[in-house]
Design an enzyme around this catalytic site. Structure first.
Site, PDB file in Angstrom:
ATOM      1  N   ASP A 138       0.885  -1.159   0.000  1.00 15.32           N
ATOM      2  CA  ASP A 138       0.000   0.000   0.000  1.00 15.32           C
ATOM      3  C   ASP A 138       0.934   1.224   0.000  1.00 15.32           C
ATOM      4  O   ASP A 138       2.115   1.111   0.344  1.00 15.32           O
ATOM      5  CB  ASP A 138      -0.856  -0.042   1.277  1.00 15.32           C
ATOM      6  CG  ASP A 138      -1.644   1.228   1.474  1.00 15.32           C
ATOM      7  OD1 ASP A 138      -2.339   1.638   0.529  1.00 15.32           O
ATOM      8  OD2 ASP A 138      -1.561   1.827   2.575  1.00 15.32           O
TER       9      ASP A 138
ATOM     10  N   ASP B   5      -0.064   5.116   0.872  1.00 17.32           N
ATOM     11  CA  ASP B   5      -0.290   6.090   1.948  1.00 17.32           C
ATOM     12  C   ASP B   5      -0.217   5.423   3.326  1.00 17.32           C
ATOM     13  O   ASP B   5      -1.040   4.552   3.636  1.00 17.32           O
ATOM     14  CB  ASP B   5      -1.682   6.735   1.803  1.00 17.32           C
ATOM     15  CG  ASP B   5      -1.842   7.504   0.497  1.00 17.32           C
ATOM     16  OD1 ASP B   5      -0.905   8.227   0.114  1.00 17.32           O
ATOM     17  OD2 ASP B   5      -2.917   7.396  -0.136  1.00 17.32           O
TER      18      ASP B   5
ATOM     19  N   LYS C  86      -5.500   7.971  -6.516  1.00 18.53           N
ATOM     20  CA  LYS C  86      -5.274   8.421  -7.890  1.00 18.53           C
ATOM     21  C   LYS C  86      -4.026   9.295  -7.978  1.00 18.53           C
ATOM     22  O   LYS C  86      -3.552   9.614  -9.061  1.00 18.53           O
ATOM     23  CB  LYS C  86      -6.497   9.206  -8.373  1.00 18.53           C
ATOM     24  CG  LYS C  86      -7.724   8.331  -8.514  1.00 18.53           C
ATOM     25  CD  LYS C  86      -8.881   9.056  -9.134  1.00 18.53           C
ATOM     26  CE  LYS C  86      -9.994   8.040  -9.399  1.00 18.53           C
ATOM     27  NZ  LYS C  86     -11.254   8.644  -9.749  1.00 18.53           N
ATOM     28  N   ASN C  87      -3.500   9.703  -6.829  1.00 15.95           N
ATOM     29  CA  ASN C  87      -2.285  10.528  -6.809  1.00 15.95           C
ATOM     30  C   ASN C  87      -1.014   9.678  -6.748  1.00 15.95           C
ATOM     31  O   ASN C  87       0.078  10.222  -6.589  1.00 15.95           O
ATOM     32  CB  ASN C  87      -2.321  11.471  -5.596  1.00 15.95           C
ATOM     33  CG  ASN C  87      -3.361  12.564  -5.754  1.00 15.95           C
ATOM     34  OD1 ASN C  87      -3.293  13.360  -6.702  1.00 15.95           O
ATOM     35  ND2 ASN C  87      -4.340  12.600  -4.871  1.00 15.95           N
TER      36      ASN C  87
ATOM     37  N   ASP D 264      -1.513  -0.746   6.082  1.00 12.93           N
ATOM     38  CA  ASP D 264      -1.662  -0.088   7.384  1.00 12.93           C
ATOM     39  C   ASP D 264      -3.134   0.107   7.752  1.00 12.93           C
ATOM     40  O   ASP D 264      -3.435   0.503   8.876  1.00 12.93           O
ATOM     41  CB  ASP D 264      -0.961   1.282   7.398  1.00 12.93           C
ATOM     42  CG  ASP D 264      -1.656   2.290   6.512  1.00 12.93           C
ATOM     43  OD1 ASP D 264      -2.051   1.919   5.386  1.00 12.93           O
ATOM     44  OD2 ASP D 264      -1.845   3.447   6.940  1.00 12.93           O
TER      45      ASP D 264
HETATM   46  C1  BG6 Z   1      -5.827   5.765   0.014  1.00 12.38           C
HETATM   47  C2  BG6 Z   1      -5.978   6.505   1.329  1.00 12.38           C
HETATM   48  O1  BG6 Z   1      -4.504   5.341  -0.119  1.00 12.38           O
HETATM   49  O2  BG6 Z   1      -6.190   6.611  -1.081  1.00 12.38           O
HETATM   50  C3  BG6 Z   1      -7.398   7.034   1.451  1.00 12.38           C
HETATM   51  O3  BG6 Z   1      -5.707   5.628   2.403  1.00 12.38           O
HETATM   52  C4  BG6 Z   1      -7.725   7.904   0.246  1.00 12.38           C
HETATM   53  O4  BG6 Z   1      -7.532   7.761   2.647  1.00 12.38           O
HETATM   54  C5  BG6 Z   1      -7.525   7.102  -1.037  1.00 12.38           C
HETATM   55  O5  BG6 Z   1      -9.083   8.354   0.317  1.00 12.38           O
HETATM   56  C6  BG6 Z   1      -7.786   7.916  -2.311  1.00 12.38           C
HETATM   57  O6  BG6 Z   1      -6.770   8.883  -2.439  1.00 12.38           O
HETATM   58  P1  BG6 Z   1      -6.708  10.019  -3.534  1.00 12.38           P
HETATM   59  O7  BG6 Z   1      -5.268  10.482  -3.453  1.00 12.38           O
HETATM   60  O8  BG6 Z   1      -7.048   9.430  -4.861  1.00 12.38           O
HETATM   61  O9  BG6 Z   1      -7.673  11.067  -3.124  1.00 12.38           O
HETATM   62 MG    MG Z   2      -2.653   3.097   3.742  1.00 16.98          MG
END
Ligand code: BG6
Ligand code: MG
Length: 215
Positions: A9, A11, A118-119, A171
């Protein structure tokens, strides 16, 4: 060796962007006049998609928003979040994470990302890991986010391995469930370690090297 690959994973595992997610959602909540958004609420956002995370915030207000307004709110949060990410660099990759990844790779294990975000490409780029992983499955290539196993199954498929040949590192409780339901052994950090069905509870990220017989 027990595993041929490790799927991480992003984040809260590879980097501490889980804290930025929390701060950005808190900022959005405050903009909406919601002052009771807490770290406890944020736990329910871990691992799930952006729109599902927004719903966790909106549960704290009686105001009803249209789908169009919700999309705009999620975009606003993402702008706040990306602003925080823009300050990130290779320095945000901890010594422990980079050494452990190196040890795994040195022993011939394939390494992948399985994230709902998506980031993901943007963050990997900032950390100097843009071309590092053998496969990246993320929020841009799945239709169902964790706790559905789709993102981990996709990562395993990209690597050409069966779930039983891969270790998933998580996590979040939703992520741990996704891994277990997909047929993977899961190594859990923090809250994911408390999910009863994880194969390993990690005290530290570096424990992965021991599990994978690379230490
Ligand atoms: C996950 C996070 O990795 O990505 C979530 O744990 C988050 O909290 C999800 O909502 C989507 O992230 P993003 O960057 O596309 O808004
Ligand atoms: Mg995570």
């Amino acid at each position: 060796m027990k595993y041929k690959a490790v799927i991480f994973d992003l984040d809260g595992v590879i980097c501490s962007t889980d804290e930025y997610h929390y701060l950005a959602w808190k900022a959005l909540a405050e903009m909406l006049g919601i002052d009771g958004f807490t770290r406890e609420d944020n736990k329910l956002q871990r691992g799930v998609s952006r729109m599902e995370s927004l719903e966790v915030v909106l549960r704290k207000t009686r105001t009803v928003y249209t789908e169009e307004q919700k999309t705009a709110l999620a975009e606003t949060k993402n702008e706040i979040y990306k602003n925080m990410l823009s300050g990130m660099s290779e320095k945000d990759l901890s010594e422990e994470v980079s050494t452990t990844l190196y040890k795994l790779r040195e022993k011939g294990l394939k390494l992948a990302i399985g994230s709902s975000s998506k980031n993901t490409p943007f963050i990997l780029e900032r950390l100097g890991l843009g071309a590092y992983f053998d496969a990246v499955a993320d929020g841009n290539c799945v239709t169902r986010s964790k706790p559905d196993p789709e993102v981990f199954l996709k990562a395993a498929e990209m690597l050409g391995f069966k779930p039983s040949e891969c270790l998933v590192v998580e996590d979040a409780a939703a992520g741990a469930k996704a891994g277990v339901d997909g047929g993977f052994d899961v190594a859990g950090l923090g809250e994911a370690g408390d999910y009863g069905k994880t194969a390993y509870r990690l005290k530290a990220f570096s424990d992965i090297a021991k599990i994978c017989e690379c230490d």
